[in-house]
Design a protein around this motif. Structure first.
Motif, short mmCIF file in Angstrom:
data_model
loop_
_atom_site.label_atom_id
_atom_site.label_comp_id
_atom_site.label_asym_id
_atom_site.label_seq_id
_atom_site.Cartn_x
_atom_site.Cartn_y
_atom_site.Cartn_z
N HIS A 16 -16.21 -4.84 -2.86
CA HIS A 16 -14.19 -5.40 -3.17
C HIS A 16 -13.94 -6.20 -4.02
O HIS A 16 -14.71 -7.09 -5.25
CB HIS A 16 -14.08 -5.95 -1.59
CG HIS A 16 -14.26 -5.55 -0.46
ND1 HIS A 16 -14.05 -4.58 -0.19
CD2 HIS A 16 -15.20 -5.27 0.05
CE1 HIS A 16 -13.84 -4.34 1.36
NE2 HIS A 16 -15.27 -4.93 1.43
N TYR A 30 -6.02 -0.55 -1.06
CA TYR A 30 -7.33 0.31 0.12
C TYR A 30 -6.50 1.51 -0.02
O TYR A 30 -5.18 2.34 -0.21
CB TYR A 30 -6.94 -0.24 1.06
CG TYR A 30 -6.84 -0.34 2.02
CD1 TYR A 30 -5.30 -1.60 2.22
CD2 TYR A 30 -5.99 0.05 3.11
CE1 TYR A 30 -4.03 -1.40 2.72
CE2 TYR A 30 -5.28 0.41 3.81
CZ TYR A 30 -3.58 -0.41 4.15
OH TYR A 30 -2.89 -0.22 5.06
N ARG A 48 -11.96 -2.50 -1.62
CA ARG A 48 -10.37 -3.22 -1.27
C ARG A 48 -10.25 -4.10 -2.32
O ARG A 48 -11.16 -4.84 -2.83
CB ARG A 48 -9.55 -3.63 0.24
CG ARG A 48 -9.89 -2.91 0.97
CD ARG A 48 -9.06 -3.72 1.78
NE ARG A 48 -9.50 -2.76 3.47
CZ ARG A 48 -8.66 -2.40 4.53
NH1 ARG A 48 -7.60 -3.93 4.70
NH2 ARG A 48 -9.14 -1.34 5.14
N GLN A 88 -3.04 -6.58 -0.70
CA GLN A 88 -4.18 -5.40 -0.47
C GLN A 88 -4.27 -4.07 -0.85
O GLN A 88 -2.97 -3.98 -0.50
CB GLN A 88 -5.26 -5.92 0.33
CG GLN A 88 -4.99 -5.28 2.33
CD GLN A 88 -5.41 -4.97 3.07
OE1 GLN A 88 -6.73 -5.04 2.65
NE2 GLN A 88 -4.94 -5.61 4.29
#
Lengths: 263, 270
Positions: A187, A244, A209, A242
């Protein structure tokens, strides 16, 4: 340079064996391959036919109900009709893995996990009807017990700088300027404005992510799928967000929406 | 031990040499013995801005190469006490700047001067690297436009990674932002970045805002540092910035458009 005879003979051979790592698309199977499954898959492929043409594929069996019998040879052939080439499987239970192997689909270790062959160890997800979106990455079994060390950067990452966190997460507690580049196999967290580029899951981890306090990035990428600044919805720009992968697409969610239940 | 200050920007034409001349003169006017060095080997300009171009005999490169003594090359300013100029060579290029050579000169100057101002060339190559390498403090000269801001960001990254202080793991170089050629009218019309926009991107303390002024060009052409023109806004703004650098608490001026009377409005900008 000293070369022994063995090396020379090796070089004379008509092949070389080498290791390599690749980023591949993963198709999560959550139910038996029904007609509805292929209809939905066809819809998806029509959205980006070039992207999917002759795309190599790994089948993820983690979401497969244990009592289902799967004809992997048939599945492989039907995927081929859609332009997809199944290479291998990952996860799932022993029975499915063996059936896959008979159809010429070997088991590969999932990103960040060791090969698991224990039939009892896999947590079976509740059976889902075919074609429904696969469960979010959070539903996957926990990664291996050995924690990957995160790289922590405490000063601003200025234009022209490139930081790579191999094998783990990258945490920046300051801003990242336009023209800077963050790379991580895991991440990426930015506790400040993200104005440069951020590429998470560089080695192919599709569950990686990117998190940031203010999304102004030039480019974000997860496991090779990317979006440039122009493609970021204006409503999310300069918001905490975020990024993802969801159903093979790059999703960008502002954090405020998460709490109102839109995500 | 003297403080080494680099005047740098990445981008060219933003006002590094003008600012170097102004700060050096400002420090000297306040009684601090100061030398200003031209690192722009091959594009010698500082001596013109300082008005001493007709007195150059030896230069910085001669000293690095051991062809002259430091005191033979230092030019004493005629207008201001405590002020010295070390011009550069016009015939050589940046490769003449060796790390060992520059270090030797810096160590010698440190013993004698309170402030050593290094006027950096534009770019991020050898000349700019050598100018910033020995710095204790850095004044980042930036114009209120995006390309200049981005280049300043790049230079800040190099200060944090490639200066002597960074390489030896010492206290980091102290950073100051000097925003030059600032036109409050154009900022108000949204044609230029405002102070807050620039601070948000660069995130370093603001030393001063120098307003765009016709007087700067005029002063350059006659070889008089703009800070000596205390009638001009730019000169006053530099004097304020020098005061702030020395620890005085001075309010920022010239950021907002000044109120104009009926006369000025009728006859355009004065």
């Amino acid at each position: 340079m000293a070369t022994d005879t063995e090396n020379v003979s090796e070089r004379d051979a008509s092949f070389q064996l080498r290791g390599g790592s690749f980023t591949l698309m993963v198709l999560k199977l959550t139910g038996p391959a029904s007609e509805a499954f292929f209809v939905k898959l066809g819809d998806k492929i029509r959205q980006a036919p070039n992207f999917f043409r002759n795309a190599p594929l790994v089948l993820d069996l983690d979401g497969m109900p244990g009592n289902e019998l799967v004809d992997f040879a048939d599945l492989k052939a039907r995927l081929r009709e859609h332009g997809l080439i199944a290479l291998a499987v990952q996860g799932g239970i022993h029975r499915h893995q063996e059936a896959a192997l008979r159809a010429g689909l070997p088991l590969v270790p999932a990103a960040g996990r060791a090969i698991k062959l224990d039939p009892g160890a896999t947590a079976a997800t509740a059976p889902q009807s075919a074609g429904r979106p696969p469960p979010p990455p959070a539903a996957r079994p926990a990664p291996d017990a050995v924690g990957r060390p995160a790289m922590v950067i405490n000063e601003p990452v200025r234009s022209g700088r490139q930081i790579y966190a191999p094998g783990g997460d990258l945490v920046v507690t300051a801003m990242v300027s336009a023209g800077a580049e963050l790379l991580a196999d895991g991440h990426i967290h930015v506790y400040g404005a993200l104005r440069g580029r951020a590429l998470a899951g560089l080695a192919g981890d599709t569950s990686a992510r990117i998190f940031c306090l203010s999304l102004e990035a030039e480019m974000v990428s997860i496991s090779g799928l990317y979006r440039v600044n122009e493609d970021i919805p204006p409503a999310i720009v300069k918001k905490p967000a975020q990024i993802y992968l969801k159903d093979g697409y790059l999703s960008i969610d502002p954090f405020s929406d998460r709490f109102s239940g839109n995500s | 031990m003297g403080q080494i200050i680099v005047m740098t920007s990445g981008k060219g034409g933003v006002g590094k040499t003008t600012s170097s001349a102004a700060f050096a003169t400002g420090f000297a006017l306040r009684g601090h013995k100061t030398v200003v060095i031209d690192f722009d080997v091959g594009l010698r300009n500082l001596d013109l801005i300082m008005g001493c171009e007709r007195r150059v005999v030896f230069d910085f490169i001669n000293i690095i190469n051991g062809e002259a003594k430091l005191h033979q090359a230092l030019i004493k300013d005629k207008k201001v006490e405590n002020l010295y100029i070390l011009p550069t060579s016009q015939t050589r290029d940046k490769d003449a700047l060796t790390k060992e050579g520059v270090e030797k000169v810096m160590e010698e100057l440190r013993k004698e001067f309170e402030f050593i101002i290094c006027d950096s060339p534009a770019g991020i190559e050898k000349g700019a690297l050598m100018a910033l390498y020995f710095a204790d403090q850095a004044i980042i000269v930036t114009n209120p436009e995006v390309s200049s801001v981005r280049d300043s960001d790049r230079i800040l990254g190099m200060l944090a990674a490639r200066s002597r202080r960074a390489e030896l793991g010492l206290e980091p170089v102290v950073e100051h932002l000097l925003l030059t050629r600032y036109d409050p009218y154009r900022v108000e019309r949204g044609e230029m970045l405002n102070v807050d926009d620039v601070l948000e991107i660069l995130a370093i303390p603001l030393l001063g805002v120098i307003p765009e002024s016709k007087e700067v060009l005029r002063a350059s052409n006659v070889g008089m540092p703009i800070i000596l023109d205390d009638e001009s806004n730019a000169g006053q703004a530099y004097a304020d910035a020098v005061g702030r650098f020395l620890g005085e608490d001075i309010e920022h001026r010239f950021i907002k458009p000044q109120k104009r009377g009926l006369f000025a409005r009728l006859f355009g900008r004065m």
